[in-house]
Design an enzyme around this catalytic site. Sequence first.
Site, PDB file in Angstrom:
ATOM      1  N   GLU A  59       1.865  -4.242   2.223  1.00  0.00           N
ATOM      2  CA  GLU A  59       0.835  -4.169   3.274  1.00  0.00           C
ATOM      3  C   GLU A  59       0.403  -2.720   3.335  1.00  0.00           C
ATOM      4  O   GLU A  59       1.144  -1.850   3.790  1.00  0.00           O
ATOM      5  CB  GLU A  59       1.409  -4.640   4.616  1.00  0.00           C
ATOM      6  CG  GLU A  59       0.327  -4.922   5.653  1.00  0.00           C
ATOM      7  CD  GLU A  59       0.135  -3.804   6.647  1.00  0.00           C
ATOM      8  OE1 GLU A  59      -0.815  -3.016   6.436  1.00  0.00           O
ATOM      9  OE2 GLU A  59       0.897  -3.708   7.607  1.00  0.00           O
TER      10      GLU A  59
ATOM     11  N   CYS B  95      -2.927   0.390  10.711  1.00  0.00           N
ATOM     12  CA  CYS B  95      -3.677  -0.128   9.561  1.00  0.00           C
ATOM     13  C   CYS B  95      -4.736  -1.131  10.005  1.00  0.00           C
ATOM     14  O   CYS B  95      -5.802  -1.208   9.400  1.00  0.00           O
ATOM     15  CB  CYS B  95      -2.720  -0.788   8.571  1.00  0.00           C
ATOM     16  SG  CYS B  95      -1.565   0.344   7.774  1.00  0.00           S
TER      17      CYS B  95
END
Length: 463
Positions: free
Chosen positions: A227, A261
């Site tokens: 990720e 993020c």
Amino acid sequence: MDVINPATGERVDSYDEHTQSEVETALEDATSAFEEWRRRPLREREDLLAAAGDVLRENKGEYAETMTEEMGKPIEQAVSEVEKCAWACDHYAEHASSYLEADHHPSPPGTTAKTVYEPLGPVLAVMPWNFPFWQVFRFAAPYLTAGNVGFLKHASNVPGCALAIEEVFREAGYPEGVFRSLLISSDEIEDLLGDERVRAATLTGSGGAGRAIASTAGENLKKTVLELGGSDPYVVLDDADLEAAATTGAWARNQNGGQSCIAAKRFVVVDEVYDEFVDRFVDAVDSLAVGDPMDEETDMGPQARQDLLDELHEQVEASVEAGATVETGGEPLDREGAYYPPTVLTDVPEGSPADTEELFGPVAAVYRVGGESEAIEKANDTEFGLGASLWTTDLDRAERLATEVEAGCVYVNELVKSDPRVPFGGIKESGYGRELSADGIKEFTNRKTVWLTDEPDTDVPVE
């Protein structure tokens, strides 16, 4: 490992790194623990995870303060993060059995064909500082419950969080060796991943770190889940609820100091409502309280490190020099600590840092577009593909447009979030694989086909 409080710049603690001998012992312990742990009934593993959730709740104030002291997260958000980790424990304690239940397939009469899900072994997790508890439990809750054992290589500025998480599992009653935090440098990751006793790895972090992990894992034929970064679009269409979009957008960009993020980073607004949205958005951003992260009234504390603030400001300055307009913020605050104000940039030029790079801090780039098709085109005009948010009161329209957005998840009239009930992950430069829900718990399992028959058919050719 020195801990520097980003709100004051003072060193508050120091931790010794683990020696090579200690790492070797941890590997041996994990290998031994896995053989017993994988055979532990799933119901017992679920019970232990539920106990971990209880430990988190009982000590949430202490763990939250550790987070805030090490990386500057406002204390109320830190408490919420611990509570979210406990929720993830509850979720997998309740649903792991159903998620891991064998899948049955069509087969001839007298036979049974099924897929069973078996653990792989020791899994290495390389985790970031921005959500120092949640990122770890997002990995640990499902993977340990599936029967794997885990190593945590946490970011070097949150060693107290790393050890506190190990304490959670120990206090919950997990056997020795099932979960270990290793205080080691990033230089040691390659050797650790190359060790045959480590069977898989997961990383949340930068693109460069993800490529390094993927390369080493590929050379050693080991499964990975990555990720990575994101530059999530926040698309506001002509029929959006502008007050809700602006208020939620301010929070979507600035929670956790903008260091996420999946924070909304590029605000793509159609021309018809652009001016009104920008006015509302700037007002909402300006209303956020910036200050002492230990104060419960604070919305935004410092950036996690001074060097991160410096890098962010360089990106803002370069974008302004290229032609971007600062609507609010844009300069480090004149106070002790690594404080950067919530910032809004408009007229962002194509190719500037605010347009093409991930700004990992409280800086929003706002774009004016002509209409729906141009909005989707701009939303997809990025190398990243983690999440996206669409704002419209027409849900049929939203569902149609969601299929056109290149991202791992699309939220309509909400900010992007990770939730244990649904799979989470990205595409393109944002990584691969999925965490959470049923998909997440199965990522590090052997999907083994088992074919059972009473009477073998010797006439069938074998291939």
